[in-house]
Design an enzyme around this catalytic site. Sequence first.
Site, short mmCIF file in Angstrom:
data_model
loop_
_atom_site.label_atom_id
_atom_site.label_comp_id
_atom_site.label_asym_id
_atom_site.label_seq_id
_atom_site.Cartn_x
_atom_site.Cartn_y
_atom_site.Cartn_z
CB VAL A 168 -0.94 0.01 1.22
CG1 VAL A 168 -1.80 1.27 1.21
CG2 VAL A 168 -1.80 -1.24 1.26
CE LYS A 169 3.94 4.28 -4.87
NZ LYS A 169 4.29 4.90 -6.20
#
Length: 219
Positions: free
Chosen positions: A82-83
Amino acid sequence: MKFFVDSADVAAIAELNALGMVDGVTTNPSLILKSGRNILEVTREICDLVAGPVSAEVVAAKADDMIEEGRKLAEIAPNITVKVPLTWDGLKACKVLTDEGRMVNVTLCFSVNQALLAAKAGATFISPFIGRLDDINLDGLELIADIRQVYDNYDFQTEVLAASIRTPNHVAQCARIGADVITAPPAVIKGLANHVLTDKGLEMFDADWAKTGQTILSL
């Protein structure tokens, strides 16, 4: 040093992956737009293709919303990272998501202080942007070196993922500095094979071979 491909172009990723060049992939909203595809569909296809981490970016601004988006993205595949952006809310989301056992890439890092906060929040990766710092007459590679030193000083486990890579020199210098990962567009990665002396050498060998009148396949 690991090579991530900064792209949502599945065909381009597949070409590099077939050569063993791909350790992971990074995407962002701009790359998803460029692909012209649904984010869940294209991200799932990339995750099926690549065994390593695949970064998919949240778009919410508030921590609670980032967390929910991050959980949704993480459902796509086990290798999703997850960025989140390097904002205070992004750091809050990073802490929650990493505590839940998810990989998190904290992006848009432009200072050592930001990198310190990301490491303290448990980030899996920190993404300092070299090219964008160079654009405003700052030294992006110096930031990579500074973060590397600080992380080593305090034994942080967060990996330095050098981003906004634009030239072969960026890649070479990141390797010398000790970045854990670089992420670059397919064209930049393929361009690492190029050198003017290689081209000149091939021209000379081709010319000399033609003079022999031979062909290897007819021997």
